[in-house]
Design a protein around this motif. Structure first.
Motif, PDB file in Angstrom:
ATOM      1  N   GLN A 194      35.405  55.785  63.598  1.00  0.00           N
ATOM      2  CA  GLN A 194      34.750  56.663  64.572  1.00  0.00           C
ATOM      3  C   GLN A 194      33.718  55.910  65.400  1.00  0.00           C
ATOM      4  N   TYR A 195      32.969  55.006  64.775  1.00  0.00           N
ATOM      5  CA  TYR A 195      31.902  54.292  65.464  1.00  0.00           C
ATOM      6  C   TYR A 195      32.391  53.065  66.219  1.00  0.00           C
ATOM      7  N   PHE A 196      33.447  52.438  65.737  1.00  0.00           N
ATOM      8  CA  PHE A 196      33.984  51.240  66.373  1.00  0.00           C
ATOM      9  C   PHE A 196      35.425  51.520  66.779  1.00  0.00           C
ATOM     10  N   THR A 197      35.606  51.977  67.993  1.00  0.00           N
ATOM     11  CA  THR A 197      36.941  52.374  68.448  1.00  0.00           C
ATOM     12  C   THR A 197      37.684  51.257  69.178  1.00  0.00           C
ATOM     13  N   ASP A 198      36.987  50.210  69.556  1.00  0.00           N
ATOM     14  CA  ASP A 198      37.582  49.119  70.324  1.00  0.00           C
ATOM     15  C   ASP A 198      38.483  48.265  69.430  1.00  0.00           C
ATOM     16  N   THR A 199      39.732  48.061  69.850  1.00  0.00           N
ATOM     17  CA  THR A 199      40.644  47.214  69.073  1.00  0.00           C
ATOM     18  C   THR A 199      40.905  45.872  69.761  1.00  0.00           C
ATOM     19  N   SER A 200      40.042  45.526  70.719  1.00  0.00           N
ATOM     20  CA  SER A 200      40.152  44.182  71.285  1.00  0.00           C
ATOM     21  C   SER A 200      39.721  43.188  70.203  1.00  0.00           C
ATOM     22  N   ARG A 201      39.899  41.929  70.454  1.00  0.00           N
ATOM     23  CA  ARG A 201      39.532  40.924  69.449  1.00  0.00           C
ATOM     24  C   ARG A 201      38.054  41.014  69.077  1.00  0.00           C
ATOM     25  N   LEU A 202      37.199  41.179  70.081  1.00  0.00           N
ATOM     26  CA  LEU A 202      35.763  41.272  69.818  1.00  0.00           C
ATOM     27  C   LEU A 202      35.438  42.549  69.036  1.00  0.00           C
ATOM     28  N   GLY A 203      36.066  43.655  69.388  1.00  0.00           N
ATOM     29  CA  GLY A 203      35.846  44.910  68.667  1.00  0.00           C
ATOM     30  C   GLY A 203      36.284  44.825  67.217  1.00  0.00           C
ATOM     31  N   VAL A 204      37.402  44.180  66.985  1.00  0.00           N
ATOM     32  CA  VAL A 204      37.900  44.006  65.620  1.00  0.00           C
ATOM     33  C   VAL A 204      36.974  43.095  64.829  1.00  0.00           C
ATOM     34  N   MET A 205      36.458  42.058  65.467  1.00  0.00           N
ATOM     35  CA  MET A 205      35.527  41.161  64.774  1.00  0.00           C
ATOM     36  C   MET A 205      34.247  41.910  64.383  1.00  0.00           C
ATOM     37  N   ARG A 206      33.805  42.818  65.235  1.00  0.00           N
ATOM     38  CA  ARG A 206      32.630  43.638  64.889  1.00  0.00           C
ATOM     39  C   ARG A 206      32.913  44.492  63.655  1.00  0.00           C
ATOM     40  N   LYS A 207      34.099  45.111  63.639  1.00  0.00           N
ATOM     41  CA  LYS A 207      34.459  45.945  62.490  1.00  0.00           C
ATOM     42  C   LYS A 207      34.529  45.117  61.206  1.00  0.00           C
TER      43      LYS A 207
END
Length: 194
Positions: A113-126
């Motif tokens: 819910q909080y991290f919806t981005d599935t770009s490489r950077l978004g996935v690295m955040r997750k």
């Protein structure tokens, strides 16, 4: 194979069709026509908390059975090598998984819910948040619950955590981020693939 499924174009990328069949968090992608989903898809999606909790318990059971088999093969004494599966130990692993499962489920639902981005950077955040919050929490709960279920005192459980936590977390950080990358990368359909 794809009978009963219709393609839906992504709202953010009008000329691109995302083909994703299984994703319980997404409302886009391939969606089943009403009444065309299989029994298992409906059951597992409807009772996701139960599915995740029981799944974790069963994974710990399988892991424990494999571990016990390995331990038997390592024994030099033929009599000890023929020992049967320690059912009480396996049941303790099942109970540990059933107790930790709801916590993990809630964490990953919130993470999505909080991290919806599935770009490489978004996935690295997750992955970063997962390794800093859920990984230590899981390791702590695993050692603590399993130690208490073995009949150890709280002091003995604390000693076991102090002895094993850091090495376990280091190994966890080497192994899980790579697997979680693929898991998190395919978790949503709204983001363009880089």
């Amino acid at each position: 194979m794809l009978r009963g499924l219709r393609l839906i174009k992504s709202a953010t990328i009008p000329f691109r069709i995302k083909n994703q069949i299984v994703n319980h968090y997404s409302v886009r992608g391939l969606q089943p026509e009403p009444g065309s989903t299989s029994f298992w898809s409906r059951l597992l999606g409807k009772y996701l908390l139960v599915t995740n909790t029981v799944g974790l318990g069963l994974l710990l059971v399988v892991g424990d059975a494999v571990s016990q088999q390995y331990e038997r093969l390592e024994k030099k004494d033929k009599v000890q090598a023929k020992e049967k599966l320690d059912i009480s130990r396996t049941v303790r692993m099942l109970l540990t998984g059933l107790l930790i499962g709801p916590i993990q489920h809630a964490f990953y639902v919130r993470l999505d819910q909080y991290f919806t981005d599935t770009s490489r950077l978004g996935v690295m955040r997750k992955i970063f948040v997962d390794q800093l919050i859920m990984s230590p929490t899981y390791i702590f709960l695993f050692f603590y619950i399993s130690s208490l279920l073995e009949g150890h005192t709280i002091k003995e459980a604390n000693d076991e955590i102090a002895d094993k936590f850091l090495m376990t977390w280091k190994l966890d950080c080497c192994f899980w981020p790579g697997l979680q990358y693929f898991n998190f990368r395919t978790g949503k359909t709204d983001s363009p693939v880089e």
